[in-house]
Design a protein around this motif. Structure first.
Motif, PDB file in Angstrom:
ATOM      1  N   UNK A  41       0.831  -1.209   0.000  1.00  0.00           N
ATOM      2  CA  UNK A  41       0.000   0.000   0.000  1.00  0.00           C
ATOM      3  C   UNK A  41       0.864   1.257   0.000  1.00  0.00           C
ATOM      4  N   UNK A  42       1.982   1.219   0.699  1.00  0.00           N
ATOM      5  CA  UNK A  42       2.906   2.347   0.692  1.00  0.00           C
ATOM      6  C   UNK A  42       3.494   2.580  -0.691  1.00  0.00           C
ATOM      7  N   UNK A  43       3.845   1.492  -1.362  1.00  0.00           N
ATOM      8  CA  UNK A  43       4.354   1.587  -2.736  1.00  0.00           C
ATOM      9  C   UNK A  43       3.296   2.186  -3.659  1.00  0.00           C
ATOM     10  N   UNK A  44       2.082   1.670  -3.584  1.00  0.00           N
ATOM     11  CA  UNK A  44       1.011   2.157  -4.458  1.00  0.00           C
ATOM     12  C   UNK A  44       0.642   3.590  -4.128  1.00  0.00           C
ATOM     13  N   UNK A  45       0.731   3.972  -2.863  1.00  0.00           N
ATOM     14  CA  UNK A  45       0.482   5.360  -2.471  1.00  0.00           C
ATOM     15  C   UNK A  45       1.538   6.273  -3.087  1.00  0.00           C
ATOM     16  N   UNK A  46       2.791   5.863  -3.018  1.00  0.00           N
ATOM     17  CA  UNK A  46       3.873   6.658  -3.633  1.00  0.00           C
ATOM     18  C   UNK A  46       3.661   6.771  -5.143  1.00  0.00           C
ATOM     19  N   UNK A  47       3.219   5.692  -5.767  1.00  0.00           N
ATOM     20  CA  UNK A  47       2.951   5.711  -7.209  1.00  0.00           C
ATOM     21  C   UNK A  47       1.788   6.653  -7.520  1.00  0.00           C
ATOM     22  N   UNK A  48       0.746   6.630  -6.688  1.00  0.00           N
ATOM     23  CA  UNK A  48      -0.389   7.530  -6.883  1.00  0.00           C
ATOM     24  C   UNK A  48       0.030   8.986  -6.697  1.00  0.00           C
ATOM     25  N   UNK A  49       0.850   9.259  -5.692  1.00  0.00           N
ATOM     26  CA  UNK A  49       1.338  10.627  -5.473  1.00  0.00           C
ATOM     27  C   UNK A  49       2.097  11.107  -6.708  1.00  0.00           C
ATOM     28  N   UNK A  50       3.005  10.268  -7.178  1.00  0.00           N
ATOM     29  CA  UNK A  50       3.768  10.615  -8.386  1.00  0.00           C
ATOM     30  C   UNK A  50       2.817  10.861  -9.555  1.00  0.00           C
ATOM     31  N   UNK A  51       1.796  10.029  -9.688  1.00  0.00           N
ATOM     32  CA  UNK A  51       0.824  10.192 -10.762  1.00  0.00           C
ATOM     33  C   UNK A  51       0.062  11.496 -10.662  1.00  0.00           C
ATOM     34  N   UNK A  52      -0.434  11.815  -9.477  1.00  0.00           N
ATOM     35  CA  UNK A  52      -1.174  13.068  -9.308  1.00  0.00           C
ATOM     36  C   UNK A  52      -0.285  14.278  -9.563  1.00  0.00           C
ATOM     37  N   UNK A  53       0.980  14.207  -9.143  1.00  0.00           N
ATOM     38  CA  UNK A  53       1.901  15.319  -9.402  1.00  0.00           C
ATOM     39  C   UNK A  53       2.138  15.494 -10.895  1.00  0.00           C
ATOM     40  N   UNK A  54       2.327  14.389 -11.597  1.00  0.00           N
ATOM     41  CA  UNK A  54       2.514  14.465 -13.051  1.00  0.00           C
ATOM     42  C   UNK A  54       1.253  14.965 -13.742  1.00  0.00           C
ATOM     43  N   UNK A  55       0.098  14.465 -13.297  1.00  0.00           N
ATOM     44  CA  UNK A  55      -1.165  14.909 -13.887  1.00  0.00           C
ATOM     45  C   UNK A  55      -1.362  16.405 -13.675  1.00  0.00           C
ATOM     46  N   UNK A  56      -1.120  16.896 -12.478  1.00  0.00           N
ATOM     47  CA  UNK A  56      -1.270  18.329 -12.198  1.00  0.00           C
ATOM     48  C   UNK A  56      -0.374  19.156 -13.111  1.00  0.00           C
ATOM     49  N   UNK A  57       0.864  18.705 -13.308  1.00  0.00           N
ATOM     50  CA  UNK A  57       1.790  19.438 -14.173  1.00  0.00           C
ATOM     51  C   UNK A  57       1.291  19.445 -15.625  1.00  0.00           C
ATOM     52  N   UNK A  58       0.796  18.310 -16.094  1.00  0.00           N
ATOM     53  CA  UNK A  58       0.308  18.241 -17.477  1.00  0.00           C
ATOM     54  C   UNK A  58      -0.945  19.085 -17.668  1.00  0.00           C
TER      55      UNK A  58
END
Length: 189
Positions: A55-72
């Motif tokens: 869950x910690x791994x997937x949370x980190x992946x989701x955080x990275x995803x949301x950060x990338x999405x916000x930038x795009x």
């Protein structure tokens, strides 16, 4: 997923990239910390050091995803139609991230970094919709923003799941062109 081996670089980034790749090809259920450690050529405890658990791994992946999405979304500018296409583009280019970002059951939903990243991405999407109706009452703006998010997220999910393959609705054959045409039919009044 081919073994690449880990050679004294950024193990955290290596594990996240491998997890995103595996989710995109095999689904989230196929991901394990041990498997990712084996893929990176490190001890099975190494990923747990960075992420704690799956869950910690997937949370980190989701955080990275949301950060990338916000930038795009921010890079797309204020035009909602372009913001919507950027959302679809992100979903198609980053399927491993997209597949976990909205799955609260898989994540540490109370993680403050996750909440902040989710809020930033949501604000970028909502701002595009708000530009289309600046004089509307807040309640009406919220309804329109929810409708806009539902529209682009639903389209991205339909495309990713193959529901539009061989469909008479898929005249363009190009998801961005199809999304752009779909968004052009939406009125914000």
């Amino acid at each position: 997923m081919a073994k690449t081996g880990y050679h004294h670089g950024d193990l955290r980034a290596t594990i996240l990239a491998a997890a995103a790749e595996q989710i995109a090809t095999d689904g989230v259920d196929a991901v394990s910390l041990r498997g990712l450690a084996r893929h990176a050529g490190v001890s099975h405890a190494a990923p747990a050091h960075h992420f704690g658990d799956k869950s910690g791994l997937l949370t980190a992946l989701a955080i990275e995803g949301f950060e990338r999405l916000a930038a795009e979304l921010a890079a797309a500018g204020p035009d909602f139609r372009e913001v919507a296409v950027a959302y679809v583009r992100f979903a198609l280019r980053s399927p491993g991230h997209f597949d976990v970002m909205f799955r609260r059951d898989l994540l540490h939903a109370d993680d403050e970094r996750l909440a902040a990243a989710r809020t930033a991405a949501g604000a970028a999407l909502r701002s595009g919709a708000a530009e289309e109706q600046p004089d509307q009452a807040p309640r009406r703006q919220h309804a329109t923003q929810l409708a806009a998010w539902s529209l682009v997220h639903g389209f991205a999910a339909l495309w990713r799941e193959g529901a539009l393959e061989n469909s008479p609705l898929n005249e363009a054959g190009d998801p961005e062109a199809l999304a752009r045409g779909m968004i052009a039919t939406v009125r914000f009044d």
